[in-house]
Scaffold this motif. Structure first.
Motif, PDB file in Angstrom:
ATOM      1  N   ASP A 115      23.871  34.783  39.475  1.00  0.00           N
ATOM      2  CA  ASP A 115      24.269  35.950  38.699  1.00  0.00           C
ATOM      3  C   ASP A 115      25.784  36.078  38.621  1.00  0.00           C
ATOM      4  O   ASP A 115      26.326  36.552  37.622  1.00  0.00           O
ATOM      5  CB  ASP A 115      23.688  37.224  39.325  1.00  0.00           C
ATOM      6  N   ARG A 116      26.453  35.634  39.675  1.00  0.00           N
ATOM      7  CA  ARG A 116      27.905  35.740  39.740  1.00  0.00           C
ATOM      8  C   ARG A 116      28.486  34.458  40.330  1.00  0.00           C
ATOM      9  O   ARG A 116      27.817  33.744  41.084  1.00  0.00           O
ATOM     10  CB  ARG A 116      28.315  36.929  40.612  1.00  0.00           C
ATOM     11  N   TYR A 117      29.759  34.217  39.982  1.00  0.00           N
ATOM     12  CA  TYR A 117      30.441  33.034  40.475  1.00  0.00           C
ATOM     13  C   TYR A 117      31.815  33.423  41.033  1.00  0.00           C
ATOM     14  O   TYR A 117      32.436  34.392  40.565  1.00  0.00           O
ATOM     15  CB  TYR A 117      30.602  31.994  39.366  1.00  0.00           C
ATOM     16  N   VAL A 118      32.267  32.663  42.000  1.00  0.00           N
ATOM     17  CA  VAL A 118      33.593  32.853  42.584  1.00  0.00           C
ATOM     18  C   VAL A 118      34.551  31.873  41.924  1.00  0.00           C
ATOM     19  O   VAL A 118      34.266  30.673  41.831  1.00  0.00           O
ATOM     20  CB  VAL A 118      33.566  32.613  44.096  1.00  0.00           C
TER      21      VAL A 118
ATOM     22  N   ARG B 182      38.531  35.732  42.119  1.00  0.00           N
ATOM     23  CA  ARG B 182      37.807  36.609  41.197  1.00  0.00           C
ATOM     24  C   ARG B 182      36.321  36.316  41.263  1.00  0.00           C
ATOM     25  O   ARG B 182      35.919  35.177  41.518  1.00  0.00           O
ATOM     26  CB  ARG B 182      38.303  36.397  39.769  1.00  0.00           C
ATOM     27  N   ILE B 183      35.517  37.328  41.007  1.00  0.00           N
ATOM     28  CA  ILE B 183      34.072  37.168  40.887  1.00  0.00           C
ATOM     29  C   ILE B 183      33.700  37.488  39.448  1.00  0.00           C
ATOM     30  O   ILE B 183      34.000  38.593  38.953  1.00  0.00           O
ATOM     31  CB  ILE B 183      33.326  38.076  41.874  1.00  0.00           C
ATOM     32  N   VAL B 184      33.083  36.527  38.760  1.00  0.00           N
ATOM     33  CA  VAL B 184      32.871  36.652  37.316  1.00  0.00           C
ATOM     34  C   VAL B 184      31.438  36.255  36.965  1.00  0.00           C
ATOM     35  O   VAL B 184      30.763  35.547  37.724  1.00  0.00           O
ATOM     36  CB  VAL B 184      33.863  35.757  36.535  1.00  0.00           C
ATOM     37  N   PRO B 185      30.958  36.675  35.788  1.00  0.00           N
ATOM     38  CA  PRO B 185      29.647  36.226  35.311  1.00  0.00           C
ATOM     39  C   PRO B 185      29.706  34.806  34.764  1.00  0.00           C
ATOM     40  O   PRO B 185      30.792  34.258  34.512  1.00  0.00           O
ATOM     41  CB  PRO B 185      29.330  37.233  34.202  1.00  0.00           C
TER      42      PRO B 185
ATOM     43  N   CYS C 118      28.245  32.508  43.829  1.00  0.00           N
ATOM     44  CA  CYS C 118      28.263  33.531  44.876  1.00  0.00           C
ATOM     45  C   CYS C 118      27.030  33.321  45.757  1.00  0.00           C
ATOM     46  O   CYS C 118      25.902  33.423  45.278  1.00  0.00           O
ATOM     47  CB  CYS C 118      28.227  34.933  44.266  1.00  0.00           C
TER      48      CYS C 118
END
Length: 275
Positions: free
Chosen positions: A130-133, A146-149, A166
């Motif tokens: 769902d999220r990526y670093v 940053r944590i982004v879609p 993530c």
């Protein structure tokens, strides 16, 4: 006449404010103990290059992220290598000392690390999340993280950053080594409180995991911290291999633990300075 004691330049930024940690307290304590064995002076990292020739060795400790003084740090490294200055940790480290490229290299070599890529054409190799670093290759201390879609990744993966999924890990755990000898382990039971650490009793398998990365790095001398997360399936995955100036969280140890670590570091420094 007694032999002269080794002269040690202890590099630290006592004014650096780290989130959840007091760098200055740790270095004041460590310096106070090392003075029993070395003629020791403290200096700011920006002063190290000008002062180091007057000492038998340079101990780089809590000097803070080098992002704020990259040019000066590179000049310090170049001059130390050129002049044969003994820097501890030695400047041959392959991990954080050289940036975050090692995470890509270790992933490609099949080591147990969080899946990591840096180019748009490799994004398909990452597990769906769902999220990526996204973090800079030359980052430190979560600066620039940053944590982004997923739909934001293609525009960000330009080769200068690392992209990772993530991971909903159970906890983070750190293993601390002096030279190739394990010293202690600490963990953060609550994932949202990274620096609220407690003693951790590692299993044989845990230590085999951590030792693989210490062996891979190949430093004969120095202090290293292997940071890992416990994945939902119970396996450990490498988060970071800190070989430049690892914070040691000595305040989380009891007196016996601190005494043991200082003794191990003192022996290592003497071996290093004796060549």
């Amino acid at each position: 006449m007694p032999a002269a004691r080794p002269r040690l330049l202890h590099v630290t930024d006592l004014a650096y404010e780290a989130r959840g940690r007091r760098y200055c307290d740790e270095d004041v304590f460590l310096a106070s103990r090392l003075r029993a064995h070395f003629d020791l002076a403290l200096c700011h990292p920006l002063d190290a290059a000008a002062l180091m020739e007057s000492f038998d060795g340079v101990l780089v400790r809590n000097s803070g992220p080098v992002l704020g003084y990259r040019k000066e740090y590179d000049a310090f490294r170049e001059r130390a290598l050129q002049d044969g200055v003994r820097v501890y940790n030695p400047l041959t480290g392959r991990a954080d000392m050289a940036g975050k490229q090692y995470l890509l290299d270790l992933d490609a070599e099949g080591f147990p690390v969080i899946p990591t890529v840096d180019r748009p054409e490799d994004l398909h190799r990452l597990p769906e999340a769902d999220r990526y670093v996204v973090k800079p290759k030359l980052g430190a201390d979560s600066i620039g993280l940053r944590i982004v879609p997923a739909d934001a990744l293609a525009a960000l993966a330009d080769g200068s950053v690392l992209v990772q999924p993530c991971v909903d890990f159970v906890y983070e755990v750190s293993f601390y080594y002096v030279d190739h000898d394990f010293q202690y382990a600490l963990y953060a039971p609550r994932p949202d409180r990274r620096w609220e650490l407690q003693p951790y009793r590692p299993t044989v398998r845990d230590l085999e995991f951590a030792r693989r990365f210490v062996d891979w790095n190949g430093l004969a001398h120095g202090i290293q911290r292997v940071d890992a997360c416990r994945a939902p399936d119970g396996e450990l995955l490498l988060v970071e291999l800190e070989d430049l100036n690892p914070y040691l969280s000595l305040d989380a140890l009891d007196d016996a633990g601190r005494d043991s670590f200082v003794a191990a570091t003192t022996r290592s420094l003497h071996r290093f300075l004796d060549g």
